[in-house]
Design a protein around this motif. Structure first.
Motif, PDB file in Angstrom:
ATOM      1  N   ASP A  60     106.458 -12.217 -31.890  1.00 15.40           N
ATOM      2  CA  ASP A  60     106.848 -13.028 -30.728  1.00 15.40           C
ATOM      3  C   ASP A  60     105.750 -14.027 -30.401  1.00 15.40           C
ATOM      4  OD1 ASP A  60     108.489 -13.876 -28.647  1.00 15.40           O
ATOM      5  OD2 ASP A  60     107.826 -12.327 -27.241  1.00 15.40           O
ATOM      6  N   GLY A 106     106.840  -7.839 -28.177  1.00 17.26           N
ATOM      7  CA  GLY A 106     107.141  -8.969 -27.306  1.00 17.26           C
ATOM      8  C   GLY A 106     106.012  -9.249 -26.332  1.00 17.26           C
ATOM      9  N   ASN A 108     105.221 -11.841 -22.750  1.00 12.03           N
ATOM     10  CA  ASN A 108     105.718 -12.857 -21.825  1.00 12.03           C
ATOM     11  C   ASN A 108     104.601 -13.822 -21.441  1.00 12.03           C
ATOM     12  OD1 ASN A 108     104.176 -11.530 -19.862  1.00 12.03           O
ATOM     13  ND2 ASN A 108     105.940 -10.645 -18.804  1.00 12.03           N
ATOM     14  N   ARG A 151     111.568  -7.013 -25.878  1.00 12.83           N
ATOM     15  CA  ARG A 151     111.123  -8.197 -25.150  1.00 12.83           C
ATOM     16  C   ARG A 151     110.902  -7.865 -23.673  1.00 12.83           C
ATOM     17  NH1 ARG A 151     110.392  -9.903 -29.554  1.00 12.83           N
ATOM     18  NH2 ARG A 151     111.092 -11.862 -30.488  1.00 12.83           N
ATOM     19  N   ARG A 153     110.653 -10.039 -19.978  1.00 10.45           N
ATOM     20  CA  ARG A 153     110.817 -11.313 -19.284  1.00 10.45           C
ATOM     21  C   ARG A 153     109.665 -11.514 -18.303  1.00 10.45           C
ATOM     22  NH1 ARG A 153     116.707 -12.213 -16.683  1.00 10.45           N
ATOM     23  NH2 ARG A 153     115.773 -10.937 -15.033  1.00 10.45           N
ATOM     24  N   ASP A 193     117.925  -7.904 -27.859  1.00  5.60           N
ATOM     25  CA  ASP A 193     116.660  -8.401 -28.383  1.00  5.60           C
ATOM     26  C   ASP A 193     115.935  -9.377 -27.472  1.00  5.60           C
ATOM     27  OD1 ASP A 193     116.185  -7.681 -31.552  1.00  5.60           O
ATOM     28  OD2 ASP A 193     118.282  -7.558 -30.959  1.00  5.60           O
ATOM     29  N   ALA A 194     116.617 -10.071 -26.571  1.00  5.03           N
ATOM     30  CA  ALA A 194     115.955 -11.028 -25.696  1.00  5.03           C
ATOM     31  C   ALA A 194     116.896 -11.399 -24.558  1.00  5.03           C
ATOM     32  CB  ALA A 194     115.527 -12.275 -26.468  1.00  5.03           C
ATOM     33  N   ASP A 238     115.828 -13.797 -30.991  1.00  5.21           N
ATOM     34  CA  ASP A 238     115.215 -14.340 -29.781  1.00  5.21           C
ATOM     35  C   ASP A 238     115.993 -15.543 -29.288  1.00  5.21           C
ATOM     36  OD1 ASP A 238     113.392 -14.352 -27.693  1.00  5.21           O
ATOM     37  OD2 ASP A 238     111.704 -15.122 -28.866  1.00  5.21           O
ATOM     38  N   ASN A 240     115.330 -18.942 -26.299  1.00  4.27           N
ATOM     39  CA  ASN A 240     114.446 -19.535 -25.302  1.00  4.27           C
ATOM     40  C   ASN A 240     115.262 -20.089 -24.133  1.00  4.27           C
ATOM     41  OD1 ASN A 240     115.391 -22.099 -26.056  1.00  4.27           O
ATOM     42  ND2 ASN A 240     113.506 -22.706 -27.092  1.00  4.27           N
ATOM     43  N   GLY A 285     110.803 -14.843 -33.354  1.00  5.44           N
ATOM     44  CA  GLY A 285     110.516 -15.271 -31.999  1.00  5.44           C
ATOM     45  C   GLY A 285     110.499 -16.782 -31.861  1.00  5.44           C
TER      46      GLY A 285
END
Length: 345
Positions: A60, A106, A108, A151, A153, A193-194, A238, A240, A285
């Motif tokens: 990631d 992961g 953040n 992951r 956040r 996964d995300a 992943d 975005n 990622g």
């Protein structure tokens, strides 16, 4: 060779306001310097391996340019986690009590890391972890022998997968106190996964016929992701804040390659083999600036990490640039709020 899912600037901006302008200029440069093409592209694919290792995997990347992953220092040695800053070149590692293999999955924008490790006491058990500064907490879905956080956040929400006592694999959301399971109806297995700040999440599931497929769920619409010509293997790893999804698929030549998905369009890519063709490539990622990370297998079967850059279609560059500027402002405000809360806690 192909495997199952692995499952994948803002801090600096807040700490030093003088770096906001360079970050915006970099984004503007991406818009201005994009190649003249009618298709999206993945460019600047660069190999990355930690010195003195025989295996490096990047899982990631965050918006500050920090990457996380795992490495093996010698054949037969345990897998160890790392955090590496692409800007400074600094690398840190860490350990977890009662563990053998550790994977950092992961990271953040606050630098919090989630991942998984195998228990040294009972190596049939897989536990998750959250690393927040120097504090490491174990994450385990109650009653589950195997919990895989993937992951985290910026608000601390963690997603991943777990096996229930019967062995049924499903996804989960974890807000720090409550685990909420999620399974695609009729699927043999599911993982998340995300997830974006607005709640759109992506993952993978195995359907009744055994195909491994990606998905995106925005709370209203569920969409299956399958790269055209991929057959029975497409994994989304992943997403975005612009909705750019990265993952891997198996093509008609039985090669595992990376893909991007944005606005209903797929772009495929792989790390070039100097002897011709492409190496098996896993895109795991992506950050909000389009930086893609993952790993590939070279001609000797050795794993190396890679970084790359996504360039969208010209028609979407202007919108991407405007969205990126707004995203930076929103993210900085969120980070400041988080700092205020931690200062008053």
């Amino acid at each position: 060779m192909h495997h199952g899912s692995l499952h994948p600037a803002l801090i600096s901006l807040v700490r030093d306001r003088t770096r906001i302008a360079p970050a915006l200029l970099a984004l503007a440069a991406l818009v201005a310097a994009a190649p003249s093409t009618t298709r999206a592209e993945v460019i600047n694919i660069t190999s990355f391996s930690l010195p003195g290792t025989v295996r490096t995997t990047i899982q990631d990347v965050n918006n500050a340019g920090q990457i996380v992953g795992d490495f093996r220092s010698a054949p037969g040695q345990f897998i160890q986690p790392f955090i590496h800053d692409l800007n400074t070149g600094g690398t840190t590692t860490f350990t977890i009590p009662d563990s053998t293999n550790i994977v950092a999955a992961g990271i953040n924008d606050l630098g919090q890391v989630v991942g998984l490790f195998r228990s040294a006491t009972d190596n049939t058990l897989v536990r998750g972890f959250l690393k927040d500064g120097s504090t490491i907490s174990v994450i385990q879905v109650p009653g589950s022998p195997n919990t895989y956080p993937i992951r985290i956040r910026n608000d601390g929400l963690i997603v991943g997968r777990f096996d229930d006592p019967s062995g049924f694999r499903q996804g989960f959301f974890y807000d720090g106190s409550t685990f909420t399971p999620y399974a695609v109806p009729g699927a043999l297995s599911t993982e998340i996964d995300a997830i974006t700040s607005t709640g759109t999440f992506i993952g993978n599931y195995r359907d009744a016929s055994g195909r491994s497929l990606g998905f995106i769920d925005d709370g209203t619409t569920f969409t299956t992701l399958a790269v055209p010509g991929a057959g029975g293997f497409t994994n989304a790893f992943d997403i975005n804040e612009s909705g750019l999804i990265v993952g891997s698929f198996v093509d008609s030549l039985n090669r595992t390659l990376g893909f991007t998905y944005l606005g209903g369009r797929y772009t495929t890519f792989g790390v070039s083999n100097p002897n011709g063709g492409l190496f098996d490539t896993y895109a795991l990622g992506v950050n909000d600036f389009g930086k893609i990370v993952g790993f590939y297998f070279d001609e000797n079967g050795r794993q190396h990490g890679f970084t790359a850059q996504f360039i969208p279609e010209p028609s979407s560059l202007a919108l991407a640039g405007m969205g990126g500027l707004g995203m930076i402002g929103i993210a900085v405000r969120k980070r400041r709020s988080a700092l205020k809360r931690s200062a008053t806690a």
